[in-house]
Design an enzyme around this catalytic site. Structure first.
Site, PDB file in Angstrom:
ATOM      1  N   HIS A 229       1.054  -1.115  -0.153  1.00  0.00           N
ATOM      2  CA  HIS A 229       0.562  -0.289  -0.106  1.00  0.00           C
ATOM      3  C   HIS A 229       0.886   1.157  -0.051  1.00  0.00           C
ATOM      4  O   HIS A 229      -0.122   2.234  -0.148  1.00  0.00           O
ATOM      5  CB  HIS A 229      -0.446  -0.134   1.448  1.00  0.00           C
ATOM      6  N   GLY A 230       1.982   1.004   0.519  1.00  0.00           N
ATOM      7  CA  GLY A 230       3.309   2.356   0.780  1.00  0.00           C
ATOM      8  C   GLY A 230       4.283   2.363   0.972  1.00  0.00           C
ATOM      9  O   GLY A 230       5.000   1.597   2.391  1.00  0.00           O
TER      10      GLY A 230
END
Length: 409
Positions: free
Chosen positions: A269-270
């Site tokens: 996700h990041g």
């Protein structure tokens, strides 16, 4: 994207025409090139900064513009190579077929992640008809309306409260309301994009699988993850979890497999520690539910299980949203009533100001209007779809730019 298309096409083609252990070589090449591109654009500066801090070096970050949707189309490219390797789909001789699959615009930017095996046949031959086109238009309107009329409203509430946390000590009620608002924002925002992508796919003859199944009606964290971002969960299950042994191994090995999947889920996700923490947070709950809670919750009323799930899901979204770990700690302490003397301070303003959005947000997250949300073609609904579309366009014209949350991934 051109490199991704050519890499996956060539490696998939070589795997398809090779019938020996040498098939592993193009598989490994595809994995390395895909993940190298993803690492460079998304994670290089994260590793540079952390290595620099850890070793007290003065490494400089690079000016890198991350291609929009790179996490999604990288996983789709790998899905093609994996499915050809495992015999779940035939390799394509025409590189334009792979270009269409990887660059398929309806869901390119923010999912759902389309598995190659699910649309392999549709790439060459599609059933395009007026019934499917009509359904696609209605499904698109549902997602369009969710984004403009619900997600953006909850986004305003969440943004205001999380901004307050930067400068003030917020009350517990405000902290919980902010978590509630962000929980509904990210659900309606992401499911809206999935609805729009599914609708656009239907217009052009593609069948994309559902990505959400009313996750907030779950009675456990395990059930939540069967209902939330289904395309990502099944991708990790089939290409990471099961090849590692899944649950067909001893307890220690099984927990390790779960750890790997949830570490990668968070990191996907990041490039930030809060995403890793978020993934491991849910890993802990899933292990507890599997090995500790399983034999003790059978007789607990469903309402209590539902409340338990919602509480810890909302805490999880606070972790997901707050990249600054100091502000994350401050927010969690506020939720636990440890940094504010007035538990109800300010909450009545939000309840009075946004009661309609709260009402409709809760209602549409329960599945009570499932047929409507799935684009029902019943005559009684058609007028409502038209009114929602017109209202959404009006809001879009008069509002400010508010992109989908998952564009950043």
């Amino acid at each position: 994207m051109v490199v991704s298309i050519l890499t996956n096409y060539l490696c998939g083609y070589i795997i398809g025409i090779t019938h020996s252990n040498k098939r592993r070589i193009p598989l490994l090449v595809a994995i390395i090139i895909n993940l190298a591109m993803l690492f460079y654009y998304k994670y290089l500066n994260f590793f540079t900064a952390n290595v620099s801090d850890l070793l007290h070096l003065s490494l400089k970050s690079k000016e890198i513009i991350m291609p929009i949707g790179i996490s999604f189309f990288t996983f789709q490219g790998l899905s093609y190579v994996f499915d050809v390797y495992m015999g779940n789909g035939k390799y394509k001789k025409n590189p334009l077929d792979i270009a269409l699959y990887i660059a398929l615009f309806p869901q390119l930017i923010a999912g759902p992640i389309v598995r190659y095996e699910t649309i392999a046949n549709s790439i060459e031959s599609r059933d395009e008809n007026m019934d499917r086109f009509t359904y696609g238009v209605l499904r698109f309107i549902v997602g369009f309306s969710k984004k403009l009329l619900l997600a953006n409203k909850f986004g305003l509430m969440a943004d205001e409260i999380f901004a307050l946390n930067k400068h003030y000590s917020i009350s517990p009620s405000i902290a919980w309301f902010g978590a509630f608002a962000y929980s509904l924002q990210i659900y309606f925002d992401f499911s809206a994009y999935s609805d729009m992508a599914i609708g656009l796919g239907e217009m052009f003859g593609f069948k994309f699988l559902e990505n959400f199944n009313y996750p907030y009606i779950s009675k456990s964290i395990t059930e939540f993850w069967r209902r939330w971002h289904i395309s990502l969960g099944t991708w990790f299950r089939d290409y990471i979890y099961i090849p590692l042994g899944g649950n067909k191994v001893n307890k220690t090995h099984h927990i390790f497999n779960m750890f790997v999947v949830w570490f990668l889920t968070g990191f996907w996700h990041g490039a930030s520690w809060n995403f890793i923490l978020w993934g491991l947070y849910f890993f802990v709950f899933l292990v507890l539910e599997k090995y500790i809670f399983a034999n003790h919750v059978k007789n607990i009323p469903a309402l209590f299980k539902h409340v338990y799930a919602l509480i810890f899901i909302m805490i999880g979204w606070v972790i997901f949203r707050t990249e600054d770990l100091f502000l994350l700690k401050k927010y969690i302490l506020a939720m636990l009533c440890l940094n504010s003397p007035d538990a109800l301070e300010g909450i009545f303003y939000y309840l009075r100001e946004y009661y309609l959005e709260i009402f409709w947000g809760i209602l549409f997250s329960t599945g009570l209007f499932k047929n409507f949300e799935l684009g029902s073609k019943k005559a009684g609904f058609l007028l409502i779809y038209g009114m929602l579309f017109i209202l959404s366009v009006m809001v879009l014209i008069t509002g400010s730019f508010n992109p989908f949350i998952y564009f950043r991934f």
